[in-house]
Design an enzyme around this catalytic site. Sequence first.
Site, PDB file in Angstrom:
ATOM      1  N   ASP A   1      13.365  -3.602  14.353  1.00 21.75           N
ATOM      2  CA  ASP A   1      14.368  -2.713  13.721  1.00 21.75           C
ATOM      3  C   ASP A   1      13.874  -1.267  13.822  1.00 21.75           C
ATOM      4  OD1 ASP A   1      16.610  -1.887  12.344  1.00 21.75           O
ATOM      5  OD2 ASP A   1      15.940  -2.601  10.387  1.00 21.75           O
TER       6      ASP A   1
ATOM      7  N   GLU B   1       0.852  -1.185   0.000  1.00 25.56           N
ATOM      8  CA  GLU B   1       0.000   0.000   0.000  1.00 25.56           C
ATOM      9  C   GLU B   1       0.901   1.252   0.000  1.00 25.56           C
ATOM     10  OE1 GLU B   1      -2.769   1.844   3.587  1.00 25.56           O
ATOM     11  OE2 GLU B   1      -1.513   0.105   3.977  1.00 25.56           O
ATOM     12  N   TRP B   2       0.524   2.263  -0.778  1.00 28.99           N
ATOM     13  CA  TRP B   2       1.265   3.526  -0.809  1.00 28.99           C
ATOM     14  C   TRP B   2       0.844   4.383   0.390  1.00 28.99           C
ATOM     15  CZ3 TRP B   2       5.350   5.788  -2.815  1.00 28.99           C
ATOM     16  CH2 TRP B   2       5.474   7.172  -2.700  1.00 28.99           C
ATOM     17  N   LEU B   3       1.793   4.990   1.037  1.00 29.06           N
ATOM     18  CA  LEU B   3       1.489   5.851   2.189  1.00 29.06           C
ATOM     19  C   LEU B   3       1.920   7.286   1.889  1.00 29.06           C
ATOM     20  CD1 LEU B   3       2.949   3.503   4.982  1.00 29.06           C
ATOM     21  CD2 LEU B   3       0.527   3.799   4.415  1.00 29.06           C
TER      22      LEU B   3
HETATM   23  P1  ADP Z   1      14.526  -0.668   2.638  1.00 34.43           P
HETATM   24  O1  ADP Z   1      13.870  -2.002   2.843  1.00 34.43           O
HETATM   25  O2  ADP Z   1      15.297  -0.603   1.363  1.00 34.43           O
HETATM   26  O3  ADP Z   1      15.336  -0.193   3.823  1.00 34.43           O
HETATM   27  P2  ADP Z   1      12.340   1.084   3.455  1.00 34.43           P
HETATM   28  O4  ADP Z   1      11.221   0.187   3.799  1.00 34.43           O
HETATM   29  O5  ADP Z   1      13.128   1.661   4.588  1.00 34.43           O
HETATM   30  O6  ADP Z   1      13.332   0.384   2.416  1.00 34.43           O
HETATM   31  O7  ADP Z   1      11.767   2.247   2.536  1.00 34.43           O
HETATM   32  C1  ADP Z   1      12.594   3.231   1.943  1.00 34.43           C
HETATM   33  C2  ADP Z   1      11.884   4.567   1.908  1.00 34.43           C
HETATM   34  O8  ADP Z   1      10.736   4.486   1.066  1.00 34.43           O
HETATM   35  C3  ADP Z   1      11.353   5.003   3.266  1.00 34.43           C
HETATM   36  O9  ADP Z   1      12.283   5.769   3.949  1.00 34.43           O
HETATM   37  C4  ADP Z   1      10.116   5.799   2.910  1.00 34.43           C
HETATM   38  O10 ADP Z   1      10.471   7.148   2.666  1.00 34.43           O
HETATM   39  C5  ADP Z   1       9.644   5.187   1.624  1.00 34.43           C
HETATM   40  N1  ADP Z   1       8.524   4.235   1.855  1.00 34.43           N
HETATM   41  C6  ADP Z   1       8.605   3.052   2.495  1.00 34.43           C
HETATM   42  N2  ADP Z   1       7.414   2.438   2.513  1.00 34.43           N
HETATM   43  C7  ADP Z   1       6.561   3.245   1.850  1.00 34.43           C
HETATM   44  C8  ADP Z   1       5.150   3.170   1.523  1.00 34.43           C
HETATM   45  N3  ADP Z   1       4.424   2.098   1.861  1.00 34.43           N
HETATM   46  N4  ADP Z   1       4.606   4.205   0.845  1.00 34.43           N
HETATM   47  C9  ADP Z   1       5.362   5.266   0.485  1.00 34.43           C
HETATM   48  N5  ADP Z   1       6.674   5.404   0.744  1.00 34.43           N
HETATM   49  C10 ADP Z   1       7.275   4.402   1.415  1.00 34.43           C
END
Ligand code: ADP
Length: 289
Positions: A194, A92-94
């Site tokens: 984490d 889902e996009w946030l």
């Molecule tokens: P990784 O697994 O590579 O560490 P993250 O889960 O930390 O990646 O996500 C990287 C970045 O993407 C986050 O810091 C956030 O800004 C953005 N992000 C993560 N999840 C979402 C989401 N569901 N919707 C929009 N942006 C997201």
Amino acid sequence: MWNQIADRISQVSSTKFQVESRRSVSGGCINQGYAITGNELTYFVKINQASQVDMFEAEAFGLKQMLATRTIRVPEPICWGIADHSSYLVMEWLEFGRATTQAWEEMGRKLAAMHQAGGSSQFGWERNNTIGSTPQINTWTENWGDFFAEHRIGYQLQLAKRRGGSFPDYPQVVEVVKDFLADRMPEPSLVHGDLWSGNAAVLETGEPVILDPATYYGDREVDIAMTELFGGFPAAFYRGYNQVFPLDEGYERRKTLYNLYHILNHFNLFGGGYGSQANRMLGQILASQ
Ligand code: ADP
């Protein structure tokens, strides 16, 4: 690849989805992130090598389990798998917004509620997952001290020695950690695993959300300890947490041990000064026994 991912999204959501635009989302430590949009819908997609599909599956399972507690918001996983020569996880996009004191307090309260949700009589998880890109071993264990000594500190210590680090001997450290935690008998809590500040955010609606978990059943204090490790969370977060599920006596003492796990992991991932930091922490723990 993108067409295959779009087809899979259409299948699982029973709504036709086609990628009309795609942009890179920065900020991830491990994977490449993308926003894909079509049919007025947007999804967040993580991409890695095909060999990393297990990592994505474990992340999806963890998110689902956290969602099932109906406590704190996490992104809903939509689908995952292999397309062409890459693995993917669609979520889902946030839309993120500005964090207020109220939102941090609510994050604390909701994390406490997740920690209270129960769900297991043992420590560990239904499968191994990853912390960063390091394997995280989740073998079911009855005793918390045994679990943390062997599968958290012991495992990372062995990796660190293999990496060429100079640390005290494995059996000695594992025994000291077991002794250190001998009186600590928490109820197993579903933990994020984490929870540094990069994995906590607030939506534009003001709702707090936590991302990118390394879920397992453990001592809830591991999450609180990690919030204090890299920069720390605002006081409102701890206020909210303690309103719902006050921390136990001795937390401050255990905090260094719980964070040693992440510092050893950072040594294994990045090397450098994390080795001496880990040795300083180990020194404190050994000295306090
Ligand atoms: P990784 O697994 O590579 O560490 P993250 O889960 O930390 O990646 O996500 C990287 C970045 O993407 C986050 O810091 C956030 O800004 C953005 N992000 C993560 N999840 C979402 C989401 N569901 N919707 C929009 N942006 C997201």
